[in-house]
Enzyme design. Structure first.
Site, mmCIF file in Angstrom:
data_model
loop_
_atom_site.group_PDB
_atom_site.id
_atom_site.type_symbol
_atom_site.label_atom_id
_atom_site.label_comp_id
_atom_site.label_asym_id
_atom_site.label_seq_id
_atom_site.Cartn_x
_atom_site.Cartn_y
_atom_site.Cartn_z
ATOM 1 N N LYS A 80 16.748 -15.455 -5.463
ATOM 2 C CA LYS A 80 17.795 -15.153 -4.487
ATOM 3 C C LYS A 80 19.113 -15.344 -5.220
ATOM 4 O O LYS A 80 19.173 -16.076 -6.224
ATOM 5 C CB LYS A 80 17.691 -16.154 -3.325
ATOM 6 N N GLY A 179 15.891 -13.735 21.667
ATOM 7 C CA GLY A 179 16.609 -12.772 20.825
ATOM 8 C C GLY A 179 16.230 -11.357 21.216
ATOM 9 O O GLY A 179 15.072 -11.087 21.579
ATOM 10 N N GLY A 181 17.516 -8.652 19.183
ATOM 11 C CA GLY A 181 18.118 -7.930 18.064
ATOM 12 C C GLY A 181 17.164 -6.918 17.450
ATOM 13 O O GLY A 181 16.231 -6.437 18.108
ATOM 14 N N VAL A 183 14.701 -7.000 15.117
ATOM 15 C CA VAL A 183 13.261 -7.279 15.052
ATOM 16 C C VAL A 183 12.686 -7.355 16.461
ATOM 17 O O VAL A 183 11.666 -6.726 16.774
ATOM 18 C CB VAL A 183 12.976 -8.595 14.290
ATOM 19 N N ALA A 184 13.366 -8.113 17.326
ATOM 20 C CA ALA A 184 12.843 -8.316 18.686
ATOM 21 C C ALA A 184 12.664 -6.988 19.421
ATOM 22 O O ALA A 184 11.697 -6.815 20.164
ATOM 23 C CB ALA A 184 13.773 -9.239 19.464
HETATM 24 P P1 NAD Z 1 19.716 -9.550 14.690
HETATM 25 O O1 NAD Z 1 21.050 -10.098 14.320
HETATM 26 O O2 NAD Z 1 19.564 -8.066 14.857
HETATM 27 O O3 NAD Z 1 19.222 -10.211 16.081
HETATM 28 C C1 NAD Z 1 19.352 -11.556 16.376
HETATM 29 C C2 NAD Z 1 19.679 -11.643 17.878
HETATM 30 O O4 NAD Z 1 19.568 -12.993 18.291
HETATM 31 C C3 NAD Z 1 21.076 -11.152 18.227
HETATM 32 O O5 NAD Z 1 20.993 -10.164 19.238
HETATM 33 C C4 NAD Z 1 21.761 -12.429 18.746
HETATM 34 O O6 NAD Z 1 22.716 -12.163 19.761
HETATM 35 C C5 NAD Z 1 20.589 -13.205 19.272
HETATM 36 N N1 NAD Z 1 20.778 -14.646 19.441
HETATM 37 C C6 NAD Z 1 21.458 -15.515 18.661
HETATM 38 N N2 NAD Z 1 21.361 -16.761 19.162
HETATM 39 C C7 NAD Z 1 20.586 -16.685 20.264
HETATM 40 C C8 NAD Z 1 20.116 -17.632 21.200
HETATM 41 N N3 NAD Z 1 20.413 -18.927 21.102
HETATM 42 N N4 NAD Z 1 19.339 -17.208 22.229
HETATM 43 C C9 NAD Z 1 19.012 -15.899 22.341
HETATM 44 N N5 NAD Z 1 19.436 -14.954 21.471
HETATM 45 C C10 NAD Z 1 20.222 -15.341 20.454
HETATM 46 O O7 NAD Z 1 18.703 -10.118 13.617
HETATM 47 P P2 NAD Z 1 17.238 -9.598 13.264
HETATM 48 O O8 NAD Z 1 17.321 -8.752 12.047
HETATM 49 O O9 NAD Z 1 16.561 -9.086 14.477
HETATM 50 O O10 NAD Z 1 16.550 -10.966 12.795
HETATM 51 C C11 NAD Z 1 16.113 -11.919 13.743
HETATM 52 C C12 NAD Z 1 15.566 -13.132 13.013
HETATM 53 O O11 NAD Z 1 14.453 -12.730 12.179
HETATM 54 C C13 NAD Z 1 16.549 -13.811 12.056
HETATM 55 O O12 NAD Z 1 16.278 -15.188 12.043
HETATM 56 C C14 NAD Z 1 16.213 -13.221 10.710
HETATM 57 O O13 NAD Z 1 16.582 -14.079 9.646
HETATM 58 C C15 NAD Z 1 14.703 -13.099 10.825
HETATM 59 N N6 NAD Z 1 14.122 -12.085 9.952
HETATM 60 C C16 NAD Z 1 14.505 -10.795 10.059
HETATM 61 C C17 NAD Z 1 13.927 -9.833 9.225
HETATM 62 C C18 NAD Z 1 14.304 -8.383 9.346
HETATM 63 O O14 NAD Z 1 13.560 -7.529 8.843
HETATM 64 N N7 NAD Z 1 15.412 -8.035 10.004
HETATM 65 C C19 NAD Z 1 12.957 -10.200 8.271
HETATM 66 C C20 NAD Z 1 12.557 -11.549 8.199
HETATM 67 C C21 NAD Z 1 13.161 -12.484 9.050
#
Ligand code: NAD
Length: 361
Positions: A80, A179, A181, A183-184
């Site tokens: 990293k 969440g 976002g 992934v969700a």
């Molecule tokens: P994202 O920023 O698109 O979504 C995260 C969401 O969480 C946002 O909508 C935010 O408003 C919400 N949020 C923050 N705090 C919150 C809370 N207390 N309660 C409810 N919602 C809350 O990010 P993402 O890309 O969807 O990633 C989500 C998680 O998965 C992160 O921890 C990221 O590190 C992990 N992750 C993502 C990937 C990927 O491919 N994007 C890969 C591995 C791990």
């Protein structure tokens, strides 16, 4: 900070400090372990308060990548990098090209990608100086990793259900998703399609409500999701949401989601979950679909292959749960052990990575 002592404690092979005064580049590349292959991991751009804070972060993040790649069965090591700076103000073509030269100089032992504070455009500047970069846009690029992260997480949740409930069907299971976002959004679609009863929360309520409306899930305010009366709690927001405060409130039998660093203190909070008889799917195992997607770009991107690999998270988790039961250890200890055993088994064949192999062989 006692630099060499700290590096030895983390077990790194190499730390590279990169500086270019004119462009303002101050970057640190951390190569933790290359026994399995070149070290792949993103470049984070962050306004660190001190050099020591940046060093700690690169050491912690790069070691995490070693474990993630090893358990995922990838022929990749852990690395990293961090660029010290404000990603809103300090980005220039010159800075990223200077950084690209630094990555090139490591000769392929480190391959970079996007992370917090860096984007596809930044990767394209890096790409002007080196081929050791993934996440570049256009043909041959792997694109947004989140659908693959979600797909792997979905199969991981099914593996948890298989062990805990005796069937991997999620039909009728009550699942609380924290969440809404990138992934969700994909995960909720998979869960709803399978007939699960899904609740979604986000601090941006409109986002969660829109997602619910799209797939037939139900909205919950973000301060109610932890205590939701559910079978599975799925953290997909920020890290450290499994902690002293939240664990006593959980009503689920399983914690399984994509968020990174879910446990505020890894061993302490994994033990607290076990004491409450709540199964925990180690975060870096269940969310490895995104890394699988980026890794595929190195030797010619193949979407079908990535999907098969991400589906394999199901059987990886089954073996972690089996080892955890057989050795009476935490699931996180089992996944760490699987990573270390794989690295140690291969280390004597490869030693450190010094050339460019076909990682998909
Ligand atoms: P994202 O920023 O698109 O979504 C995260 C969401 O969480 C946002 O909508 C935010 O408003 C919400 N949020 C923050 N705090 C919150 C809370 N207390 N309660 C409810 N919602 C809350 O990010 P993402 O890309 O969807 O990633 C989500 C998680 O998965 C992160 O921890 C990221 O590190 C992990 N992750 C993502 C990937 C990927 O491919 N994007 C890969 C591995 C791990």
């Amino acid at each position: 900070m006692e630099v060499f002592g700290t590096i030895e404690d983390y077990g790194h092979e190499q730390i590279i400090f990169c500086s270019d005064k004119k462009s303002g580049l101050r970057a640190i590349i951390g190569i933790h372990n290359t026994a399995l292959g070149p070290a792949l991991g993103g470049t984070r751009m962050w306004k660190y308060n001190s050099d020591a804070e940046a060093i700690e972060d690169v050491l912690r993040l790069s070691r995490g990548m070693t474990y993630k790649a090893a358990v995922a069965g990838l022929n990749l090591g852990g690395g990293k990098a961090v660029i010290i700076g404000d990603s809103h103000k300090d980005k220039t073509e010159a800075l990223f090209r200077a950084y690209g030269r630094a990555v090139e100089s490591v000769g392929g032992r480190y391959i970079t990608a996007e992370d917090v504070g860096t984007t596809v455009r930044d990767m394209e500047w890096i790409h002007m100086e080196t081929n050791f970069v993934t996440g570049v846009g256009g043909a041959g690029g792997s694109g947004d990793p989140s659908p693959f992260t979600a797909f792997g997480t979905y199969h991981g949740i099914k593996a948890c259900a298989k062990v805990r409930f005796g069937s991997d069907s999620l039909n009728g299971k009550k699942i609380a998703v924290q969440g809404a976002g990138s992934v969700a959004s994909h995960l909720v679609e998979h869960l709803c399609k399978e007939g699960a009863k899904v609740w979604v929360s986000d601090i941006y309520e409109d986002k969660a409500k829109a997602l619910c409306a799209k797939f037939g899930a139900e909205f919950l305010p973000s301060d109610e999701i932890i205590a939701a009366d559910c079978d599975i709690f799925s953290p997909n927001a920020l890290g450290a949401t499994i902690n002293d405060d939240s664990i006593p409130q959980l009503k689920c039998s399983i914690v399984a989601g994509a968020a990174n660093n879910q446990l505020k203190e890894e061993i302490k909070h994994a033990k607290m979950l076990r004491e409450r008889d709540i199964m925990y799917a180690p975060d870096y195992v269940i969310n490895a679909g995104g890394l699988m997607n980026v890794a595929s770009e190195i030797d010619g991107y193949r979407r079908d292959k990535v999907l098969t690999q991400a589906e394999g998270i199901y059987s990886i988790l089954l073996s972690i749960f089996r080892m955890s039961a057989e050795r009476s250890i935490l699931t996180i200890e089992a996944s760490n052990a699987i990573a270390e055993e794989r690295i140690n088994a291969i280390r004597h064949i490869h030693g450190n990575y010094i050339g460019r192999p076909n990682i998909n062989r």
